[in-house]
Scaffold this active site. Sequence first.
Site, mmCIF file in Angstrom:
data_model
loop_
_atom_site.group_PDB
_atom_site.id
_atom_site.type_symbol
_atom_site.label_atom_id
_atom_site.label_comp_id
_atom_site.label_asym_id
_atom_site.label_seq_id
_atom_site.Cartn_x
_atom_site.Cartn_y
_atom_site.Cartn_z
ATOM 1 N N GLY A 120 0.752 -1.245 0.000
ATOM 2 C CA GLY A 120 0.000 0.000 0.000
ATOM 3 C C GLY A 120 0.778 1.288 0.000
ATOM 4 O O GLY A 120 0.176 2.360 -0.130
ATOM 5 N N TYR A 136 -0.004 -1.963 -12.075
ATOM 6 C CA TYR A 136 -1.408 -1.990 -12.496
ATOM 7 C C TYR A 136 -1.558 -1.399 -13.906
ATOM 8 O O TYR A 136 -2.534 -0.718 -14.217
ATOM 9 C CB TYR A 136 -2.303 -1.267 -11.466
ATOM 10 C CG TYR A 136 -2.075 -1.798 -10.073
ATOM 11 C CD1 TYR A 136 -2.578 -3.048 -9.721
ATOM 12 C CD2 TYR A 136 -1.296 -1.122 -9.134
ATOM 13 C CE1 TYR A 136 -2.330 -3.593 -8.461
ATOM 14 C CE2 TYR A 136 -1.043 -1.654 -7.878
ATOM 15 C CZ TYR A 136 -1.565 -2.885 -7.551
ATOM 16 O OH TYR A 136 -1.312 -3.423 -6.326
ATOM 17 N N CYS A 146 -13.724 2.787 -28.681
ATOM 18 C CA CYS A 146 -15.013 3.450 -28.872
ATOM 19 C C CYS A 146 -15.749 3.635 -27.549
ATOM 20 O O CYS A 146 -16.750 2.979 -27.273
ATOM 21 C CB CYS A 146 -15.854 2.664 -29.865
ATOM 22 S SG CYS A 146 -15.076 2.643 -31.480
ATOM 23 N N GLU A 191 3.946 -6.782 1.737
ATOM 24 C CA GLU A 191 3.413 -7.123 0.406
ATOM 25 C C GLU A 191 3.411 -5.913 -0.523
ATOM 26 O O GLU A 191 2.382 -5.539 -1.074
ATOM 27 C CB GLU A 191 1.970 -7.645 0.541
ATOM 28 C CG GLU A 191 1.778 -8.776 1.527
ATOM 29 C CD GLU A 191 0.289 -9.115 1.748
ATOM 30 O OE1 GLU A 191 -0.587 -8.335 1.343
ATOM 31 O OE2 GLU A 191 0.027 -10.170 2.340
ATOM 32 N N TYR A 225 -9.959 4.982 -12.462
ATOM 33 C CA TYR A 225 -9.843 5.724 -11.205
ATOM 34 C C TYR A 225 -9.736 7.230 -11.406
ATOM 35 O O TYR A 225 -9.543 7.956 -10.438
ATOM 36 C CB TYR A 225 -8.579 5.297 -10.440
ATOM 37 C CG TYR A 225 -8.365 3.825 -10.237
ATOM 38 C CD1 TYR A 225 -9.277 3.044 -9.508
ATOM 39 C CD2 TYR A 225 -7.225 3.204 -10.725
ATOM 40 C CE1 TYR A 225 -9.043 1.703 -9.296
ATOM 41 C CE2 TYR A 225 -6.984 1.850 -10.518
ATOM 42 C CZ TYR A 225 -7.898 1.106 -9.803
ATOM 43 O OH TYR A 225 -7.653 -0.212 -9.586
HETATM 44 C C1 LIG Z 1 -3.078 -5.194 -4.017
HETATM 45 C C2 LIG Z 1 -2.540 -5.799 -2.768
HETATM 46 C C3 LIG Z 1 -1.235 -5.505 -2.338
HETATM 47 C C4 LIG Z 1 -0.328 -4.531 -3.033
HETATM 48 O O1 LIG Z 1 -0.750 -3.217 -2.927
HETATM 49 P P1 LIG Z 1 0.185 -2.023 -3.426
HETATM 50 O O2 LIG Z 1 -0.604 -0.812 -3.174
HETATM 51 O O3 LIG Z 1 0.464 -2.237 -4.872
HETATM 52 O O4 LIG Z 1 1.439 -2.067 -2.619
HETATM 53 C C5 LIG Z 1 -0.769 -6.143 -1.200
HETATM 54 N N1 LIG Z 1 -1.552 -7.028 -0.515
HETATM 55 C C6 LIG Z 1 -2.805 -7.329 -0.909
HETATM 56 C C7 LIG Z 1 -3.598 -8.293 -0.130
HETATM 57 C C8 LIG Z 1 -3.341 -6.727 -2.037
HETATM 58 O O5 LIG Z 1 -4.595 -7.011 -2.401
#
Ligand SMILES: *Cc1c(COP(=O)(O)O)cnc(C)c1O
Length: 424
Positions: A239, A375, A346, A273, A320
């Site tokens: 995140g 993404y 289109c 993550e 977004y």
């Molecule tokens: C999408 C996601 C991430 C990665 O999020 P980022 O904003 O790209 O760092 C990590 N963990 C889970 C469970 C996710 O769904």
Amino acid sequence: MNHFQYKDGELFCEDIPVAVIAQEVGTPFYLYSKATLTRHFQAFDSGFADIDHITCFAVKSCSNIAVLSLFSGLGGGADIVSGGELFRALQAGMDPRRIIYSGVGKGEEELRYGLKSGILLFNVESEQELLRLQKVAADMGVTAPIAFRVNPDVDPKTHAYISTGLAKNKFGIPIDEALELYVQAAEMEHIKVMGVSCHIGSQLTLISPFVEALRKVKAFVGRLAEKGIAINYIDLGGGVGITYDDEEPPHPQEYAKAIIEELGGLKATLILEPGRVIVGNAGIMVTEVQYTKTNRGGDKEKNFVVVDAGMNDLTRPSLYGAYHSIQPVQEKTTASQLVDIVGPICETGDFLAQDRVFPQVEQGDLLAVMSAGAYGFTMASNYNSRPRAAEVMVSGERFAVIRERETIESLIKGEAIPEFLEKK
Ligand SMILES: *Cc1c(COP(=O)(O)O)cnc(C)c1O
């Protein structure tokens, strides 16, 4: 810092002019810099060097096996959200002991595949998923290592579509209800409780929501300990945001420092993550100007730059309203005007930029859509029957196509005209 820089008015990726690659592979294409990917991975990972941790790259942000293989070689693992991503991670040579499986809707086959592969952890998101996992593991005569993804109800202060840690979002189990589930899971024969996980959203530009979430998770781990449930892994999700325009996200090292401080002496392996923060600014999308035109109505005038990449190639602006900086590959000295940069799809919603002050460009000019590494390709589709773009990786003076451009033949792969439609 990234390795997409101008030299004498020409955009380079590391030591190669972007235009040279375009000449060779055609447009549109995604372009990743190995040096930038490496630098960003290490900048993140090294922040946690002093503690037990695993950096599990979020595969969904950029899932090409060349990218995964690079991170695997740097000691990273993978955060996957489907059987398809598990296949990719394994094909890329990722150690299954560094793979964790997130996601709210894991299918039975997917659970089986994860168990068979010996992954480190399943992040379970509901009681029904727990019961299904127990059943599949029992069938196979194995034990499933799990964490529950708890929802700490923290406001990440990000875009509504990418906030996940609020009570109203579909993800995780409310932290106040999770205790019961842990007690239930701890007694199951084919389940081994190992961790607590959370992921509160994406593109966060503040550290405080992460710290608040960790504080709640820590308190929760304390309550688990009182019930005699020990936790080996704390998974904080991903995140951390990046700069697309003028955002000022925390530096990964600052983020790491705050997290380690809040963690205190807690004895557990930390799992992270990250996705966007590693790959977002390590990739661009290159597209060619097809046409320019001005539509007049009454006393209004609107300038359009029509390029050969659309919302099927890069969805974020349409989905977004996301901002991506766009730069001509050959620097321009022409006068600026207000333009919409649009694709060939289109749909009125098919744009890469709206009302952008942009130098005058012409047919055949190459444009670089910046910050497209996360993404970007992974969200691409074949809408309007457009073959998906090529992906290319650069290392110094070399480059390699890491995913061929799709062909029009590939568009109808698996399709068939049934007998009852065939003419007699
Ligand atoms: C999408 C996601 C991430 C990665 O999020 P980022 O904003 O790209 O760092 C990590 N963990 C889970 C469970 C996710 O769904």
